[in-house]
Design a protein around this motif. Sequence first.
Motif, PDB file in Angstrom:
ATOM      1  N   GLU A   1      -0.678   0.334   6.354  1.00 12.58           N
ATOM      2  CA  GLU A   1      -1.669   0.999   5.514  1.00 12.58           C
ATOM      3  C   GLU A   1      -2.800   0.052   5.142  1.00 12.58           C
ATOM      4  OE1 GLU A   1      -1.950   4.145   4.650  1.00 12.58           O
ATOM      5  OE2 GLU A   1      -0.167   4.688   5.803  1.00 12.58           O
ATOM      6  N   TRP A   2      -2.476  -1.216   4.925  1.00 11.38           N
ATOM      7  CA  TRP A   2      -3.512  -2.209   4.608  1.00 11.38           C
ATOM      8  C   TRP A   2      -4.470  -2.363   5.782  1.00 11.38           C
ATOM      9  CZ3 TRP A   2      -3.969  -7.542   6.387  1.00 11.38           C
ATOM     10  CH2 TRP A   2      -4.982  -8.253   5.748  1.00 11.38           C
ATOM     11  N   VAL A   3      -3.937  -2.432   6.997  1.00  8.32           N
ATOM     12  CA  VAL A   3      -4.784  -2.553   8.191  1.00  8.32           C
ATOM     13  C   VAL A   3      -5.609  -1.284   8.384  1.00  8.32           C
ATOM     14  CG1 VAL A   3      -4.751  -2.706  10.720  1.00  8.32           C
ATOM     15  CG2 VAL A   3      -3.291  -4.218   9.359  1.00  8.32           C
ATOM     16  N   LYS A   4      -4.966  -0.108   8.289  1.00  9.61           N
ATOM     17  CA  LYS A   4      -5.686   1.160   8.476  1.00  9.61           C
ATOM     18  C   LYS A   4      -6.793   1.324   7.435  1.00  9.61           C
ATOM     19  CE  LYS A   4      -2.105   3.981   8.649  1.00  9.61           C
ATOM     20  NZ  LYS A   4      -1.328   5.240   8.775  1.00  9.61           N
ATOM     21  N   GLY A   5      -6.573   0.780   6.240  1.00  5.33           N
ATOM     22  CA  GLY A   5      -7.557   0.915   5.175  1.00  5.33           C
ATOM     23  C   GLY A   5      -8.707  -0.062   5.256  1.00  5.33           C
ATOM     24  N   GLY A   6      -8.744  -0.857   6.320  1.00  3.61           N
ATOM     25  CA  GLY A   6      -9.855  -1.789   6.496  1.00  3.61           C
ATOM     26  C   GLY A   6      -9.511  -3.240   6.258  1.00  3.61           C
ATOM     27  N   SER A   7      -8.228  -3.546   5.976  1.00  2.00           N
ATOM     28  CA  SER A   7      -7.742  -4.917   5.758  1.00  2.00           C
ATOM     29  C   SER A   7      -8.643  -5.691   4.795  1.00  2.00           C
ATOM     30  CB  SER A   7      -7.589  -5.668   7.096  1.00  2.00           C
ATOM     31  OG  SER A   7      -8.789  -5.652   7.849  1.00  2.00           O
ATOM     32  N   SER A   8      -8.952  -5.068   3.669  1.00  5.83           N
ATOM     33  CA  SER A   8      -9.789  -5.721   2.664  1.00  5.83           C
ATOM     34  C   SER A   8      -8.982  -6.772   1.903  1.00  5.83           C
ATOM     35  CB  SER A   8     -10.335  -4.678   1.684  1.00  5.83           C
ATOM     36  OG  SER A   8     -10.936  -5.308   0.564  1.00  5.83           O
ATOM     37  N   PHE A   9      -9.635  -7.902   1.631  1.00  4.81           N
ATOM     38  CA  PHE A   9      -8.975  -8.957   0.866  1.00  4.81           C
ATOM     39  C   PHE A   9      -9.266  -8.844  -0.635  1.00  4.81           C
ATOM     40  CE2 PHE A   9      -9.282 -10.849   5.121  1.00  4.81           C
ATOM     41  CZ  PHE A   9      -7.976 -11.255   5.301  1.00  4.81           C
ATOM     42  N   GLU A  10     -10.153  -7.926  -1.002  1.00  5.64           N
ATOM     43  CA  GLU A  10     -10.563  -7.821  -2.403  1.00  5.64           C
ATOM     44  C   GLU A  10     -10.197  -6.486  -3.055  1.00  5.64           C
ATOM     45  OE1 GLU A  10     -11.659 -10.402  -3.899  1.00  5.64           O
ATOM     46  OE2 GLU A  10     -11.735 -11.589  -2.063  1.00  5.64           O
ATOM     47  N   GLN A  11      -9.669  -5.533  -2.286  1.00  5.77           N
ATOM     48  CA  GLN A  11      -9.386  -4.206  -2.833  1.00  5.77           C
ATOM     49  C   GLN A  11      -8.367  -4.275  -3.972  1.00  5.77           C
ATOM     50  OE1 GLN A  11      -7.476  -1.407  -0.190  1.00  5.77           O
ATOM     51  NE2 GLN A  11      -8.510   0.321  -1.145  1.00  5.77           N
ATOM     52  N   MET A  12      -8.657  -3.554  -5.046  1.00  4.41           N
ATOM     53  CA  MET A  12      -7.771  -3.501  -6.195  1.00  4.41           C
ATOM     54  C   MET A  12      -6.708  -2.428  -5.981  1.00  4.41           C
ATOM     55  SD  MET A  12      -9.111  -5.860  -8.046  1.00  4.41           S
ATOM     56  CE  MET A  12      -8.234  -5.650  -9.605  1.00  4.41           C
ATOM     57  N   VAL A  13      -5.524  -2.682  -6.455  1.00  2.00           N
ATOM     58  CA  VAL A  13      -4.440  -1.704  -6.353  1.00  2.00           C
ATOM     59  C   VAL A  13      -4.797  -0.442  -7.132  1.00  2.00           C
ATOM     60  CG1 VAL A  13      -2.038  -1.237  -6.961  1.00  2.00           C
ATOM     61  CG2 VAL A  13      -2.673  -3.452  -5.989  1.00  2.00           C
ATOM     62  N   SER A  14      -5.437  -0.606  -8.260  1.00  2.00           N
ATOM     63  CA  SER A  14      -5.759   0.533  -9.120  1.00  2.00           C
ATOM     64  C   SER A  14      -6.782   1.476  -8.496  1.00  2.00           C
ATOM     65  CB  SER A  14      -6.285   0.043 -10.466  1.00  2.00           C
ATOM     66  OG  SER A  14      -7.422  -0.788 -10.277  1.00  2.00           O
ATOM     67  N   ALA A  15      -7.499   1.009  -7.434  1.00  2.00           N
ATOM     68  CA  ALA A  15      -8.511   1.842  -6.784  1.00  2.00           C
ATOM     69  C   ALA A  15      -7.922   2.727  -5.690  1.00  2.00           C
ATOM     70  CB  ALA A  15      -9.612   0.960  -6.195  1.00  2.00           C
ATOM     71  N   ILE A  16      -6.626   2.592  -5.427  1.00  2.00           N
ATOM     72  CA  ILE A  16      -5.986   3.351  -4.350  1.00  2.00           C
ATOM     73  C   ILE A  16      -5.507   4.697  -4.876  1.00  2.00           C
ATOM     74  CG2 ILE A  16      -4.068   3.336  -2.698  1.00  2.00           C
ATOM     75  CD1 ILE A  16      -4.127   0.337  -2.789  1.00  2.00           C
ATOM     76  N   SER A  17      -5.550   5.693  -4.005  1.00  2.00           N
ATOM     77  CA  SER A  17      -5.038   7.012  -4.376  1.00  2.00           C
ATOM     78  C   SER A  17      -3.541   6.927  -4.674  1.00  2.00           C
ATOM     79  CB  SER A  17      -5.273   7.996  -3.226  1.00  2.00           C
ATOM     80  OG  SER A  17      -4.527   9.177  -3.425  1.00  2.00           O
ATOM     81  N   PRO A  18      -3.081   7.631  -5.694  1.00  2.55           N
ATOM     82  CA  PRO A  18      -1.642   7.617  -6.017  1.00  2.55           C
ATOM     83  C   PRO A  18      -0.761   8.119  -4.882  1.00  2.55           C
ATOM     84  CG  PRO A  18      -2.899   8.483  -7.852  1.00  2.55           C
ATOM     85  CD  PRO A  18      -3.865   8.357  -6.707  1.00  2.55           C
ATOM     86  N   GLN A  19      -1.348   8.880  -3.939  1.00  3.90           N
ATOM     87  CA  GLN A  19      -0.553   9.389  -2.819  1.00  3.90           C
ATOM     88  C   GLN A  19      -0.436   8.374  -1.679  1.00  3.90           C
ATOM     89  OE1 GLN A  19      -2.620  11.691  -4.632  1.00  3.90           O
ATOM     90  NE2 GLN A  19      -0.598  11.964  -5.518  1.00  3.90           N
ATOM     91  N   ASN A  20      -1.209   7.314  -1.752  1.00  4.46           N
ATOM     92  CA  ASN A  20      -1.136   6.274  -0.728  1.00  4.46           C
ATOM     93  C   ASN A  20       0.195   5.524  -0.866  1.00  4.46           C
ATOM     94  OD1 ASN A  20      -1.505   3.737   0.717  1.00  4.46           O
ATOM     95  ND2 ASN A  20      -3.675   4.263   0.789  1.00  4.46           N
ATOM     96  N   PRO A  21       0.924   5.309   0.249  1.00  4.81           N
ATOM     97  CA  PRO A  21       2.200   4.577   0.165  1.00  4.81           C
ATOM     98  C   PRO A  21       2.064   3.194  -0.467  1.00  4.81           C
ATOM     99  CG  PRO A  21       1.953   5.613   2.324  1.00  4.81           C
ATOM    100  CD  PRO A  21       0.649   5.781   1.620  1.00  4.81           C
ATOM    101  N   VAL A  22       0.888   2.586  -0.334  1.00  5.00           N
ATOM    102  CA  VAL A  22       0.672   1.266  -0.937  1.00  5.00           C
ATOM    103  C   VAL A  22       0.765   1.364  -2.462  1.00  5.00           C
ATOM    104  CG1 VAL A  22      -0.970  -0.625  -1.221  1.00  5.00           C
ATOM    105  CG2 VAL A  22      -0.740   0.496   1.001  1.00  5.00           C
ATOM    106  N   TYR A  23       0.285   2.463  -3.018  1.00  4.48           N
ATOM    107  CA  TYR A  23       0.333   2.666  -4.465  1.00  4.48           C
ATOM    108  C   TYR A  23       1.786   2.724  -4.942  1.00  4.48           C
ATOM    109  CZ  TYR A  23      -1.196   4.524  -9.000  1.00  4.48           C
ATOM    110  OH  TYR A  23      -1.445   4.701 -10.337  1.00  4.48           O
ATOM    111  N   ASN A  24       2.602   3.477  -4.216  1.00  2.00           N
ATOM    112  CA  ASN A  24       4.018   3.568  -4.578  1.00  2.00           C
ATOM    113  C   ASN A  24       4.713   2.223  -4.444  1.00  2.00           C
ATOM    114  OD1 ASN A  24       3.800   6.325  -5.053  1.00  2.00           O
ATOM    115  ND2 ASN A  24       4.204   6.846  -2.923  1.00  2.00           N
ATOM    116  N   TYR A  25       4.366   1.495  -3.378  1.00  2.00           N
ATOM    117  CA  TYR A  25       4.946   0.157  -3.177  1.00  2.00           C
ATOM    118  C   TYR A  25       4.566  -0.749  -4.353  1.00  2.00           C
ATOM    119  CZ  TYR A  25       5.939  -4.351  -0.954  1.00  2.00           C
ATOM    120  OH  TYR A  25       6.419  -5.600  -0.670  1.00  2.00           O
ATOM    121  N   ALA A  26       3.299  -0.670  -4.757  1.00  2.00           N
ATOM    122  CA  ALA A  26       2.832  -1.507  -5.862  1.00  2.00           C
ATOM    123  C   ALA A  26       3.554  -1.163  -7.155  1.00  2.00           C
ATOM    124  CB  ALA A  26       1.329  -1.337  -6.030  1.00  2.00           C
TER     125      ALA A  26
END
Length: 727
Positions: A285-310
């Motif tokens: 998901e990090w790669v598909k989302g553009g592999s950003s090094f600065e993206q905040m966890v709070s800016a991710i949609s709650p439905q994104n698996p990364v949000y649940n992981y966080a």
Amino acid sequence: MNSKSKPSHQYFADWKGIIYNLAFFLNGLLVFLLVFEERLSIPFWMQSIGRMHPLVLHFPLVVLLLYSIWTLLVGKPESTRWNSDLADTLLLIGTFTAVIAAFSGFVLSKEEGYEADTLFWHKWLGIVISVASIVWYSTGKYLPPWKILSKIIAVSFILLLLIGGHLGGNLTHGEDFLTAPLELSSEPENKISFEEAKVYADLVQPVLKQKCYACHNAEKSKGDLQMQTKELLTKGGKNGALWDTTRADLGLLLARVHLPLDDKKHMPPRGKAQLTDEEIVLLAEWVKGGSSFEQMVSAISPQNPVYNYAQNILGGSRTEESYDFSAADPGKVKELNTTYRLIKPYSAESPALFVNFYNRAAFKSSDISDLAPLKDQIVAMDLSKMPVKDEDLKTIAQFPELRKLLLTFTDIQGRSLSELKKLTKLRELSLSGTAIKLAQVKELESIPSLKKVFIWSTDIQQEELAQLKKSRKIDFETGFRSDTVVLALNPPIIENEEQIISGNTPIKMKHQIPGTVIRYTIDGTEPDSINAPVYDKPILISKNTDLKAKAFKKGWYGSKQVDKTFLKSTYRADSVRLITEPDAKYKAKGGKSLADGVKSSAEPGSGSWLGYRETDFQSYLLFKKPVKASSVTLSMLRNVGGFIFPPVRIEVWGGSDEKSLKLLKTITPQMPDKTTSNVDDLVFEADFAPQEISCIKVIARPLAKLPAWHPGKGQKAWVFVDEVLVN
């Protein structure tokens, strides 16, 4: 008893002499090789001996440590703690296995990927230990364990073994492998809040550090890859960049992770701690989302698996907002949940709800108004990419508890944006990708609670964005737009999921950013911004087609190319029989896989490929009634790094039954070279004169030896096939 027979202890002594002489010879050979090391070239067949080093090194390490400690424990000649015969045997075993370990380690040191200084000292210490152990054994009768010199030698051996083992651990597992647990346990755990966490620094990097750094660091860089910094990670290794969102497998990093565990290219290697399913999803998901090094966890949609992981990783330190309203009726929540509208609580104990909408084609305004019974519990609403109109903002404004509203890439024009002033608790709003104007956005400054507004990729001009950025009340996120920074577009999206077609099929494409022009080709050439046709309506295809497309827009760099292969299938075989069985690791659904009408992804471990290496691929396709065929298409895979090559020869036979087949077509595919892309779908079409056929036999022969430029030179290649189509 026969006088010529030797007693058993004499046979034993003879065996000890043989082992001693062999160890002496190997130590001499080892010193000789070390002297002429720069002129030495390790042949291919000896690499396996080198790779035995991790298997054998632990034996001499343990045996020599035991002997040294035993020597330290003996205090006087008449000590009952000492057994000279057993001790002599123990030291001899340690001596022999030490030279085996040193010799295999010397061979392994000629491979690439190890930090030079650490390797130098580890290699020399290994050879010193081997030579010193045979000297110790040779002089053993002059050095009884109760002598002070024996004690000094024993202590020296213990130190050499510990230092050598530590350096070996650094080479294999990373710097400070032995001391890391002590260092970690002494450092207080540095907790970070959910709102302050970054996706890379606080989620991705800890996974890479735990599972990948051991083999890819400054001390040991397998494949010339280091991963400790953002720059090194982005650079990649000798096999290229680690990720590529235009590829079906997302590039090298995820491709290696998904290889079978017993594949030597699988990462992390067998025997090391493996990535969990959740960690693999995180990386993907990090790669598909553009592999950003600065993206905040709070800016991710709650439905994104990364949000649940966080939430699972950081949840313990998250400061949860308290709400002054009661929870909604669970039955009502269940009733309002639909296939295209997901309603979920923020957590098991929270009364707050968030809503996510899906399926643009099925969306209607009533999907929002129907949520009125939950208006006092819904605190977040994600309507991204839905056809939301300005008049819908009046309905949204009736949800008084809204804190977060995402209207990204909706049809909002901004005429009713002032309706949102009624949302007195709104803190975050996304209007990116909409047609809003500056004057409309400035009205938002009158919402006291609003802290952040996303307005990148809108029609607001750059000088107007500069005005908004001066606002001290609201943080306006405008994206990277300037005269000196130009961003690349994302590739267009090919909407058709099915790749096996039966007739005229319309192919649809889209792009998320308004005003983007999609250009495409179907003739094998790469689309450009001038000559390639512009996509303005669905493309009709009726034959095997390789669709290539790119996105272009003024002020942006063109996107990377997206490819998708569509294959025509006129006749589906009534039955398929494999003549040769595939490898047990890649057997998919057997013969059914060749005629199920499902194109596999470009991932070798997807479970849909038939893999052959030791034998040719051979199969029958059988029809109950004759079909008038004129071509047979093979859908195959190329994965150069995974040893998957095109076959060296393809034969297509046909006839009325298995006993009356004749050769219809022979194809000799071109082999890859160093410049060939690593992963790609392959399509081989065998044309022949139209004829009535009831039985088709297909043969594909794997490459017997990989070329000299390939890391696996001399080994057999794989052949992967997933569909055989008849037209």
